[in-house]
Structure formats: C-alpha cells, structure tokens
Design an enzyme around this catalytic site. Structure first.
Site, PDB file in Angstrom:
ATOM      1  N   SER A  79       0.822  -1.210   0.000  1.00 39.81           N
ATOM      2  CA  SER A  79       0.000   0.000   0.000  1.00 39.81           C
ATOM      3  C   SER A  79       0.857   1.262   0.000  1.00 39.81           C
ATOM      4  O   SER A  79       0.333   2.362  -0.127  1.00 39.81           O
ATOM      5  CB  SER A  79      -0.930  -0.012   1.213  1.00 39.81           C
ATOM      6  OG  SER A  79      -0.156  -0.121   2.384  1.00 39.81           O
ATOM      7  N   CYS A 109       5.070 -11.011  12.364  1.00 42.26           N
ATOM      8  CA  CYS A 109       6.093 -10.372  13.196  1.00 42.26           C
ATOM      9  C   CYS A 109       5.491  -9.810  14.486  1.00 42.26           C
ATOM     10  O   CYS A 109       6.109  -9.002  15.158  1.00 42.26           O
ATOM     11  CB  CYS A 109       6.845  -9.304  12.413  1.00 42.26           C
ATOM     12  SG  CYS A 109       5.774  -8.031  11.756  1.00 42.26           S
TER      13      CYS A 109
END
Ligand code: SAH
Length: 420
Positions: free
Chosen positions: A273, A363
C-alpha cells in the site's frame, strides 16, 4: 547473562517485589514498575543494584524513571565500570556476528537485551551504521560516547546515523532529538571510502548493500524501521529455494522477497500500500536487472482488497509470500489480528496451484508460534487444502532469541508445500 567480575561502586539500590523476583528467576531481565517496591531518589538512567525484599543482592541493572519497564538487568554480578562493560559487550556482539552471519554486508550488530545491551539497537548497512537508543541509560552522554567510539573502533564505518523514535523518547522523558548523522569528529578511527560512488553530499546517509547476492538501496533517513527488514534475511534465501512459476509477494515493501524469488520464477508481482516503498522496490529491481531475467510488476493497493479481487476472478499462482505488518500491536487487538491472518492465508491458499508454495510470516510478538500455526491450520481446513511444513523459521540469527525473554522471539516464518 554473562557473569561479571565484582566491584562495588553503584550506590543506588532498587528493591523489587516477589513477583519481580520470580520473573528474574525465570530468566527475564525486566522488572516492571509495578514490581518495584522502593527506588528512592534514583537518577533517571542510572546504574543500580537490585535486591529482593529481604535485602538479597540480585544483580546490577539500568534504571528508567519513566518507562513501565523500570529496571533492565545487566549482570548478576555487581558492575563497577559500566563503560568497560559496554565496550566488552559490543566486542562480543561483533564477534558473535562473525560466527553466525555470512553472505551479507547488512545485518543487525546489536539487538538490545539479546546482546546484553538493553536499550541499544545497531544495524549495519554496508559501510553505514544505524543506531537507535531506546532508554534513558543509553542516552546519557558518557554512555553514548562510549558506544559510538567502540562501534567506530570495531567496525570502522564511513558514518554512524542515529535514528530517533520520537514516541520512545517521549515515553522515556528524554528531550526531543532529530534523526541524523553523528558528526564525524565524534567518531574516532579511520574513515573508509564509499564503494558506491555516490556524490559526496549524499555519501554518508545512503549506500547500496548486498544480501544473498541481491543488491538493495539504503537511505538511512527515510523508510520504515531502520531501512530494511534485516530480520528476514535468512528467510529470503530459504524461501527462494522453493519458489517457481508465477509468484506473488504480498506486503512486499521494497521488494525483499520479490527480488530474491525473481531469478527462480517466470513472473513476479509485488503488492504494497506504500507508494514510496514501491518506488524503492522499482529501483532495487533495476539494480538487479541482469539477475532477474524479467520485469517485476509492482502494484500499489490494499492487500486485503487485492487478494479478494484476485481470488474472485480465479487468479492462480505457484508461489505466494505473505509478510504483513504486525497486526497485533498489543494483546488487546489479538482477536482482530488473528482474523486478519486467517483471511489473508485463506485467500492465498485458495489461489495456489497444487504443489505450490506458501511463505507466511507474522512479526507480532503477541501471536505465539503455536497460535500462528493454528490459524494457518484453520485457513487450510476452510480452503480444503493439505499443507506440509517445509520449514518452520524465525528471525535471522543476527537478531538473537534470548531464552527467558520471550519478547526477543517475535518473527515467525512458515514455508508450506500446498496440495489440494
Ligand atoms: N516483506 C517486506 C516487509 C513487509 S513490512 C520485506 O521483506 O522487506 C509490511 C508492509 O506492509 C509495509 O511495506 C507496509 O507498507 C505494507 N502494508 C501495510 N498495510 C497494508 C495493506 N493493508 N495492504 C498492503 N500493504 C500494506
């Protein structure tokens, strides 16, 4: 924690509760403020002795007057010369990398608690060092100077750049500071030339680094984190081994996975994005063009929307990478995060041809390896696919995982062979 020969000069003492003591006994190195029983008149960022409520000495630590993590243990022994200890630990961190890092000139040199240097992060990108200071103690002037001079001596960088996270400085009640070059007169040691041939004016904050034979641009004062996701370095190489055919790199950032798979695939598409990230991805692709063999297509867009459109229109791939940002920034949004991981993985699995490869990462520290595996299993059930684990991986070894400190184990990277 390594032991340290004793000496008695840290004067301030912090007393901790039984809960705090149990946490340290479990191998952790943090004591939360709620577990501090008394810490009278202790200067922000000072070296302290830690004791339990019966007065038993537990070790030496660095103290923060404002963070919720009030105490970060340094040693089970008394530390008398903090600067000497820091120099020793920087040397040890550099020696450890010599042992575990290969085929790259970009890696994490110091990973805070996991290198017994709480509050300090240092990354190397070719001949540049990027330093982040996260605590009052590490920010204290004599400590900063010691760290900078030892880094310069050990690694002889062309420059050291400090990257500032304003939110952390606020939390630590430290005066505002801007990211920038640490002036070279403060860096002792020989300066080395810049092999990238960049103009002198830009030389010191940008460079080109190479990992696993793939070249990347690095600009120290732009980008996210410290510029690149060094923690994925070993996973890039591992994933590339299985990649083939038509490949999709979702959340591609500056092209880490896409560039590693390009030589092995017939077609690669990267999705992110962030326009600035994709612009660098494009430049990185140009740097590696002779190895790629074909153009990589970069698409700016929302990954969730794009995956929905692709799967609705029946698009298929042979290899897919999912490496989203940390969805679970705290325990509170864990459920929403798990829904996000489920949706992404479900859509990706539906689009994979039989025999295809899925590389899927998380993560978020709050998502445990077990929980992550379980969410992928749920997605597999819903997609009616059978998954075999090719590799169950974590962050690269230059981001060590310290047993007893779960926060140091945050990156999960699973590689699956997918069949129908
Ligand atoms: N795989 C990358 C790192 C990805 S970091 C590498 O190895 O270098 C996460 C990336 O997700 C960032 O680049 C961010 O811009 C992007 N991102 C965040 N939300 C997104 C969304 N909804 N759709 C697409 N990209 C998104």
């Amino acid at each position: 924690m390594p032991k340290r020969s004793s000496g008695l000069s840290d004067s301030s003492t912090v007393t901790i509760s039984r809960a705090g003591l149990l946490r340290l006994r479990g191998g952790h190195v943090w004591v939360y403020r709620s577990d501090v029983v008394s810490a009278e008149e202790i200067k922000p960022g000072s070296l302290v002795s830690v004791q339990d409520e019966r007065g038993k000495f537990l070790g030496s630590a660095l103290y923060s007057s404002s963070s919720q993590i009030a105490v970060r243990m340094l040693s089970r022994e008394k530390v008398d010369d903090l600067q000497a200890l820091l120099r020793e630990r920087i040397q040890a961190a550099v020696a450890y990398r010599k042992q575990v890092v290969s085929d790259t000139d970009a890696y994490r040199v110091i990973f805070s608690e996991a290198d017994f240097l709480p509050g300090l992060i240092v990354d190397r990108y070719n001949n540049l060092l990027s330093m982040q200071i996260l605590t009052q103690a590490m920010d204290a002037d004599p400590i900063r100077q010691t760290v900078i001079s030892e880094l310069a001596q050990q690694l002889q960088p062309a420059a050291i750049i400090e990257r500032v996270d304003p939110r952390i400085r606020e939390l630590e009640q430290l005066p505002a500071r801007t990211s920038g070059l640490i002036s070279s007169e403060k860096i002792s040691g020989e300066q080395i030339g810049d092999p990238t041939g960049e103009p002198a004016s830009e030389r010191k904050t940008s460079t080109i680094f190479t990992m696993n034979g793939v070249r990347f641009h690095y600009e120290a004062l732009e980008g996210q984190k410290t510029g690149a996701f060094l923690d994925q370095r070993e996973n890039y190489a591992a994933a590339a081994k299985y990649m083939r055919g038509e490949a999709l790199d979702v959340f591609c950032y500056q092209g880490g996975f896409a560039l590693h798979m390009a030589p092995h695939c017939s077609q690669v598409t990267g999705v992110d994005s962030s326009r600035p990230a994709l612009e660098i991805a494009e430049q990185n692709a140009a740097l590696n063009r002779q190895d790629n063999g074909h153009e990589i297509e970069w698409i700016e867009g929302n990954a969730f929307d794009l995956l929905r459109d692709y799967s609705d229109s029946g698009r298929q791939f042979d290899s897919i990478v999912l490496d989203p940002p940390a969805f679970a920034k705290s325990k509170q949004n864990l459920q929403t995060a798990m829904r996000g991981y489920k949706e992404l993985n479900l859509r990706a699995l539906k689009m994979l041809r039989p025999g295809g490869t899925l590389v899927t990462c998380s993560c978020s520290f709050h998502v445990t390896p077990e929980a992550f595996l379980e969410v992928i299993a749920q997605a597999a059930r819903d997609a009616h696919k059978s998954l075999r684990i090719l590799e169950n991986r974590a962050q690269a070894k230059d981001h060590p995982i310290l047993l007893g400190v779960p926060e140091t184990y945050y990156l999960k990277c699973l590689i699956f062979n997918v069949s129908s």
